[in-house]
Design an enzyme around this catalytic site. Structure first.
Site, PDB file in Angstrom:
ATOM      1  N   ASN A   1       0.531   0.558   5.753  1.00 53.47           N
ATOM      2  CA  ASN A   1       1.271  -0.190   4.733  1.00 53.47           C
ATOM      3  C   ASN A   1       2.100  -1.231   5.468  1.00 53.47           C
ATOM      4  O   ASN A   1       2.946  -0.877   6.281  1.00 53.47           O
ATOM      5  CB  ASN A   1       2.178   0.755   3.941  1.00 53.47           C
ATOM      6  CG  ASN A   1       3.148   0.026   3.009  1.00 53.47           C
ATOM      7  OD1 ASN A   1       4.239   0.502   2.760  1.00 53.47           O
ATOM      8  ND2 ASN A   1       2.761  -1.111   2.498  1.00 53.47           N
ATOM      9  N   GLY A   2       1.846  -2.497   5.177  1.00 50.93           N
ATOM     10  CA  GLY A   2       2.627  -3.564   5.823  1.00 50.93           C
ATOM     11  C   GLY A   2       1.760  -4.725   6.221  1.00 50.93           C
ATOM     12  O   GLY A   2       0.589  -4.804   5.836  1.00 50.93           O
TER      13      GLY A   2
ATOM     14  N   TYR B   1      12.287  -3.397  -7.114  1.00 56.61           N
ATOM     15  CA  TYR B   1      11.094  -3.341  -7.955  1.00 56.61           C
ATOM     16  C   TYR B   1      10.034  -2.327  -7.537  1.00 56.61           C
ATOM     17  O   TYR B   1       9.477  -1.626  -8.372  1.00 56.61           O
ATOM     18  CB  TYR B   1      10.436  -4.734  -7.982  1.00 56.61           C
ATOM     19  CG  TYR B   1       9.009  -4.739  -8.481  1.00 56.61           C
ATOM     20  CD1 TYR B   1       8.735  -4.651  -9.850  1.00 56.61           C
ATOM     21  CD2 TYR B   1       7.933  -4.793  -7.600  1.00 56.61           C
ATOM     22  CE1 TYR B   1       7.428  -4.635 -10.311  1.00 56.61           C
ATOM     23  CE2 TYR B   1       6.622  -4.772  -8.061  1.00 56.61           C
ATOM     24  CZ  TYR B   1       6.381  -4.696  -9.417  1.00 56.61           C
ATOM     25  OH  TYR B   1       5.093  -4.664  -9.873  1.00 56.61           O
TER      26      TYR B   1
ATOM     27  N   CYS C   1       0.813  -1.201   0.000  1.00 55.30           N
ATOM     28  CA  CYS C   1       0.000   0.000   0.000  1.00 55.30           C
ATOM     29  C   CYS C   1       0.851   1.257   0.000  1.00 55.30           C
ATOM     30  O   CYS C   1       2.057   1.208   0.248  1.00 55.30           O
ATOM     31  CB  CYS C   1      -0.849   0.051   1.268  1.00 55.30           C
ATOM     32  SG  CYS C   1      -1.813  -1.427   1.519  1.00 55.30           S
TER      33      CYS C   1
ATOM     34  N   CYS D   1       7.036 -13.370   1.005  1.00 58.88           N
ATOM     35  CA  CYS D   1       7.239 -12.208   1.885  1.00 58.88           C
ATOM     36  C   CYS D   1       6.090 -12.145   2.883  1.00 58.88           C
ATOM     37  O   CYS D   1       4.935 -12.322   2.513  1.00 58.88           O
ATOM     38  CB  CYS D   1       7.262 -10.930   1.045  1.00 58.88           C
ATOM     39  SG  CYS D   1       7.341  -9.439   2.063  1.00 58.88           S
TER      40      CYS D   1
ATOM     41  N   GLY E   1      -0.483   0.529  -4.998  1.00 56.85           N
ATOM     42  CA  GLY E   1      -1.756  -0.148  -4.801  1.00 56.85           C
ATOM     43  C   GLY E   1      -2.854   0.520  -5.569  1.00 56.85           C
ATOM     44  O   GLY E   1      -3.082   1.717  -5.377  1.00 56.85           O
TER      45      GLY E   1
END
Ligand code: AMP
Length: 466
Positions: free
Chosen positions: A111-112, A251, A10, A391, A36
């Site tokens: 985010n995470g 990336y 995100c 991940c 996102g």
């Protein structure tokens, strides 16, 4: 039992002290769209009166009606762009979330991924908590609400002291924003300033668009509270080694951003240069897979002396390949997304640079395309090592079973892709790409070594399951 969302990648944004807070957040989110594009939302506080608009789709779609922004009055705002992969993409999971707790509003954008979300959720549910979403972000709100402290910053610190895993968070209260980063510092979060206005964002490209200047990162384990009067800072209890996500550099982040204090563009060029040094090849031209491999391709071309060409054209009006979790659609997506430039590729020995191979779908289809366009030889060079493990910290990665390099040797992948040669950048070279110590990164997707324990789900290792 519902399983909380496992993968969320995100973008988050927050702003304090600007009469056009919502509009600037909209532009900030626009720059963070690559993080996102499944849903987006903005919440503002107008002297404690809360205004929210959120919806499914890209930022421009969610806010296509200008009224959706103009009614978000107030000088404080936070925003979120979201992308999840485990099917839980329903309306209820769109962020920011808002609660009222002890008669005061609190909004959150995350985010995470929390690695202990199941455990925390079970504990909270056993005490009577009722969850409205399947997102681990809601757990943080419950933890904040159950804190006995009186100040928001202390309540949030209390809550986050229980959380494990990756979180770059932005909160909004009636008169401030708070930003926090997990003690490992997995995901980025930067602080910027524009006159007397403070901003925070996942990436600094969101500052550039609104004219804000990068000040510094929120440090790993730090919580900051920003009011028009300035910044207050505190730290979480847990002291651990920094483990910033190396894949942001490979990336995920935009090359025009500063991430973990370094320019992504410079690092990607360096990756390309090192790749050329480690794996040279006799060829006529080098092309990159747009857009994510463009910068590394320039580095490869500079170092190798090979001519840089644009051999593939990307259609920008489609989302990233992973946007549809269904394999059939994903296959078609590659063709919709890329088209070869015949005149460039015909009768040439071509080096193709990509930043990573995940499932191998993109590479396999592109090799066919490039050969059909008349290339004499196709040599794939990847500016990162083989991805062998999923991940758990906020990057969308598929299961071990789906990761091609987890199941095949480089020679086998080379054969499967149908390339004349395939080479990856070494792990050591990758770690040496920035001026930060190589111990300050999480490279678990390449090594299988995780910086923290990944709790089992129902007694089963998540490494096998996902
Ligand atoms: P695949 O086709 O599964 O091998 O995916 C590899 C391609 O997807 C590469 O061209 C990457 O640029 C891109 N990619 C790598 N990681 C991700 C990710 N987490 N989400 C979306 N795309 C990715």
């Amino acid at each position: 039992m519902l399983e909380p969302v496992i993968n969320d990648k995100c973008g988050v944004f927050g702003i304090v002290g600007h009469k056009r807070a919502a509009e600037l957040t909209y532009f900030g989110l626009y720059s963070l769209q690559h993080r996102g594009h499944e849903s987006a939302g903005i919440v503002t506080s107008d002297k404690g009166r809360i205004h929210l608009h959120k919806g499914m789709g890209e930022v421009s779609h969610v806010f296509s009606n200008s009224e959706n922004i103009s009614r978000l009055s107030g000088r404080i705002a936070i925003g979120h762009t979201r992308y999840s992969t485990t099917g839980a993409s329903s309306l209820i999971n769109i962020q920011p979330f808002i609660i009222t707790n002890k008669s005061r509003p609190l909004a959150i954008a995350h985010n995470g991924n929390l690695t202990n979300s199941l455990d925390l959720r079970n504990r909270l549910e056993s005490k009577g908590a009722i969850f409205q979403t399947t997102s681990d972000t809601e757990i943080i709100l419950h933890l904040v609400a159950s804190s006995k402290k009186s100040k928001r910053i202390d309540q949030i610190a209390d809550a986050l002291n229980h959380a494990r895993g990756a979180f770059s968070l932005v909160f909004m209260t009636e008169d401030s924003i708070l930003a926090a980063r997990d003690p490992h510092g997995f995901r980025p979060l930067a602080i910027g300033k524009m006159g007397r206005t403070w901003v925070v964002a996942s990436e600094t490209c969101a500052f550039d668009i609104i004219g804000a200047k990068y000040v510094r990162d929120v440090a790993p384990g730090e919580i900051i509270e920003i009011t028009p009067a300035g910044i207050k800072s505190a730290f979480l209890k847990q002291k651990v080694k920094t483990a910033s996500c190396i894949f942001e550099y490979i990336y995920f982040a935009r090359p025009d951003s500063k991430v973990f204090g370094e320019n992504v563009d410079k690092i990607r060029r360096r990756l390309g240069r090192m790749l050329a040094r480690e794996h040279p090849v006799e060829a006529d031209i080098v092309i990159g897979i747009p857009d994510s491999a463009n910068t590394a391709t320039l580095g490869y071309a500079e170092e190798s002396g090979l001519k840089f060409e644009i051999g593939l054209i990307r259609n920008h009006y489609v989302g990233r390949t992973f946007i549809d979790p269904n394999q059939e659609i994903r296959d078609l997506d590659v063709k919709v997304k890329f088209n070869p430039v015949k005149g460039v590729l015909e009768n040439r020995r071509v080096v193709v640079i990509d930043d990573s191979i995940v499932r191998g779908t993109t590479a396999q289809k592109l090799v066919k395309m490039i050969r059909n366009a008349g290339a004499k030889e196709v040599h794939f060079r990847i500016s990162s090592p083989p991805i062998i493990s999923p991940c758990f910290f906020g990057i969308d990665m598929p299961t071990k079973q789906e990761l091609i390099a987890s199941n095949m040797s480089v020679a086998q992948i080379e054969k499967k892709l149908g390339v004349d040669s395939l080479r990856y950048l070494s792990h050591d070279a990758m770690l040496s790409m920035s001026s930060l110590p190589d111990t300050s990164f999480c490279s678990s997707c390449f090594s299988g070594k995780y910086p923290l324990r990944i709790p089992k789900i129902n007694g089963k290792s998540r490494l096998d399951k996902i």
